[in-house]
Write a protein that holds these residues in place. Structure first.
Motif, PDB file in Angstrom:
ATOM      1  N   GLU A 136       0.827  -1.201   0.000  1.00  0.00           N
ATOM      2  CA  GLU A 136       0.000   0.000   0.000  1.00  0.00           C
ATOM      3  C   GLU A 136       0.869   1.263   0.000  1.00  0.00           C
ATOM      4  O   GLU A 136       0.632   2.196  -0.777  1.00  0.00           O
ATOM      5  CB  GLU A 136      -0.921  -0.003   1.220  1.00  0.00           C
ATOM      6  CG  GLU A 136      -1.758   1.254   1.360  1.00  0.00           C
ATOM      7  CD  GLU A 136      -2.580   1.275   2.639  1.00  0.00           C
ATOM      8  OE1 GLU A 136      -3.697   1.806   2.576  1.00  0.00           O
ATOM      9  OE2 GLU A 136      -2.098   0.789   3.695  1.00  0.00           O
ATOM     10  N   ASP A 139       2.456   1.634  -3.407  1.00  0.00           N
ATOM     11  CA  ASP A 139       1.463   2.066  -4.400  1.00  0.00           C
ATOM     12  C   ASP A 139       1.216   3.566  -4.304  1.00  0.00           C
ATOM     13  O   ASP A 139       1.240   4.281  -5.308  1.00  0.00           O
ATOM     14  CB  ASP A 139       0.136   1.319  -4.203  1.00  0.00           C
ATOM     15  CG  ASP A 139       0.184  -0.112  -4.673  1.00  0.00           C
ATOM     16  OD1 ASP A 139       1.154  -0.510  -5.354  1.00  0.00           O
ATOM     17  OD2 ASP A 139      -0.758  -0.869  -4.340  1.00  0.00           O
ATOM     18  N   VAL A 140       0.990   4.043  -3.095  1.00  0.00           N
ATOM     19  CA  VAL A 140       0.738   5.477  -2.911  1.00  0.00           C
ATOM     20  C   VAL A 140       1.996   6.273  -3.247  1.00  0.00           C
ATOM     21  O   VAL A 140       1.928   7.289  -3.942  1.00  0.00           O
ATOM     22  CB  VAL A 140       0.247   5.770  -1.481  1.00  0.00           C
ATOM     23  CG1 VAL A 140       0.151   7.273  -1.238  1.00  0.00           C
ATOM     24  CG2 VAL A 140      -1.103   5.105  -1.236  1.00  0.00           C
ATOM     25  N   GLU A 142       4.408   5.580  -5.301  1.00  0.00           N
ATOM     26  CA  GLU A 142       4.603   5.639  -6.762  1.00  0.00           C
ATOM     27  C   GLU A 142       3.638   6.639  -7.397  1.00  0.00           C
ATOM     28  O   GLU A 142       4.013   7.358  -8.321  1.00  0.00           O
ATOM     29  CB  GLU A 142       4.415   4.253  -7.386  1.00  0.00           C
ATOM     30  CG  GLU A 142       5.491   3.255  -7.037  1.00  0.00           C
ATOM     31  CD  GLU A 142       6.821   3.496  -7.739  1.00  0.00           C
ATOM     32  OE1 GLU A 142       6.948   4.445  -8.520  1.00  0.00           O
ATOM     33  OE2 GLU A 142       7.745   2.706  -7.486  1.00  0.00           O
ATOM     34  N   ARG A 143       2.402   6.687  -6.910  1.00  0.00           N
ATOM     35  CA  ARG A 143       1.415   7.606  -7.475  1.00  0.00           C
ATOM     36  C   ARG A 143       1.778   9.069  -7.231  1.00  0.00           C
ATOM     37  O   ARG A 143       1.464   9.933  -8.058  1.00  0.00           O
ATOM     38  CB  ARG A 143       0.034   7.346  -6.878  1.00  0.00           C
ATOM     39  CG  ARG A 143      -0.826   6.503  -7.764  1.00  0.00           C
ATOM     40  CD  ARG A 143      -2.213   6.339  -7.207  1.00  0.00           C
ATOM     41  NE  ARG A 143      -2.203   5.038  -6.547  1.00  0.00           N
ATOM     42  CZ  ARG A 143      -2.753   4.757  -5.391  1.00  0.00           C
ATOM     43  NH1 ARG A 143      -3.407   5.662  -4.719  1.00  0.00           N
ATOM     44  NH2 ARG A 143      -2.666   3.558  -4.891  1.00  0.00           N
ATOM     45  N   VAL A 144       2.404   9.354  -6.103  1.00  0.00           N
ATOM     46  CA  VAL A 144       2.711  10.748  -5.755  1.00  0.00           C
ATOM     47  C   VAL A 144       4.219  10.975  -5.732  1.00  0.00           C
ATOM     48  O   VAL A 144       4.709  11.860  -5.021  1.00  0.00           O
ATOM     49  CB  VAL A 144       2.058  11.131  -4.396  1.00  0.00           C
ATOM     50  CG1 VAL A 144       0.555  11.010  -4.474  1.00  0.00           C
ATOM     51  CG2 VAL A 144       2.633  10.322  -3.250  1.00  0.00           C
ATOM     52  N   LYS A 145       4.931  10.218  -6.549  1.00  0.00           N
ATOM     53  CA  LYS A 145       6.396  10.233  -6.540  1.00  0.00           C
ATOM     54  C   LYS A 145       6.986  11.641  -6.628  1.00  0.00           C
ATOM     55  O   LYS A 145       7.976  11.940  -5.973  1.00  0.00           O
ATOM     56  CB  LYS A 145       6.928   9.365  -7.677  1.00  0.00           C
ATOM     57  CG  LYS A 145       8.421   9.222  -7.665  1.00  0.00           C
ATOM     58  CD  LYS A 145       8.906   8.253  -8.708  1.00  0.00           C
ATOM     59  CE  LYS A 145      10.398   8.096  -8.578  1.00  0.00           C
ATOM     60  NZ  LYS A 145      10.917   6.993  -9.331  1.00  0.00           N
TER      61      LYS A 145
END
Length: 178
Positions: A136, A139-140, A142-145
Motif C-alpha cells: 500500500e 502504491d501510494v 509511486e502515485r505521488v512520486k
C-alpha cells in the motif's frame, strides 16, 4: 523441547528479525535526514516491531529450554536514489521475511514439532499484514512520486500498518514489554 532443526532455524530467524529492524532504523534515519518526519516515524515504528518479533522468538526459545544463539547482523543499506527506493527495499524485505517464516513453519511440520508449528502461525498471519502495508505504501508512493509531502500527508492521515494497539494473540516477548 522443540526439534533441533527448528531451534537452529528459529535462532537464524532471530538474526533475520534483528537485521530487518536494523534496516528499518537505517531507512528511518534516511527519511529523518531528508526532513520527512512521517516516513521516519513509520519506519522507526517498524524497527521496534521487528525487534519485538525477535524478542518473541527469544522468549519461545527460553520457555522451551532451548539455546539462544545470537548471530551477527550485517550492515544495512543506507544510500537511496530517491524517497521511494527505501519503500521498495522494505517491501522486498517483508516478502523475504514471509518466505523465511514459511520455511520455519515447514521445518516444524516436517519434524512433527506441533507446538513450534503453532507458535509460528501468529508470525505467518503477521506477515500478510506487513506485506500488505508495504504494498500500500509503495502504491501510494509511486502515485505521488513527484510530491513527497503528499506521501507524508497520506501517512499522517491513514496511519498505514497502525493496527491500533497490541494483539492479544501475539506471543510474549523476552523481557516483557521492553
Amino acid at each position: 523441547m522443540p526439534a533441533e532443526r527448528f531451534v537452529e532455524a528459529l535462532n537464524e530467524q532471530v538474526a533475520n528479525e534483528f537485521a530487518a529492524s536494523h534496516q528499518y532504523v537505517a531507512i528511518a534515519a534516511h527519511y529523518e535526514s531528508q526532513t520527512l518526519p512521517q516516513l521516519a516515524r513509520f519506519f522507526y515504528d517498524q524497527a521496534v516491531e521487528e525487534r519485538g518479533h525477535a524478542m518473541m522468538m527469544i522468549k519461545y526459545l527460553l520457555d522451551t529450554d532451548s539455546p539462544v544463539r545470537l548471530r551477527e547482523v550485517g550492515a544495512p543499506e543506507t544510500k537511496f536514489a530517491d524517497h521511494i527506493e527505501p519503500i521498495r527495499l522494505a517491501l522486498a524485505q517483508e516478502k523475504t521475511v514471509s518466505d523465511q517464516i514459511g520455511e520455519l513453519f515447514r521445518v516444524a511440520r516436517d519434524e512433527g514439532d506441533y507446538l513450534s508449528e503453532q507458535f509460528v502461525q501468529w508470525f505467518l498471519r503477521e506477515q500478510v499484514e506487513e506485506v500488505a502495508t508495504m504494498n500500500e505504501l509503495l502504491d501510494v508512493g509511486e502515485r505521488v512520486k513527484e510530491f513527497p509531502m503528499w506521501l507524508e500527508e497520506f501517512i499522517a492521515r491513514e496511519k498505514p500498518g497502525g493496527g491500533g494497539g497490541g494483539d492479544a494473540m501475539a506471543p510474549e516477548a523476552a523481557g516483557g514489554s521492553l
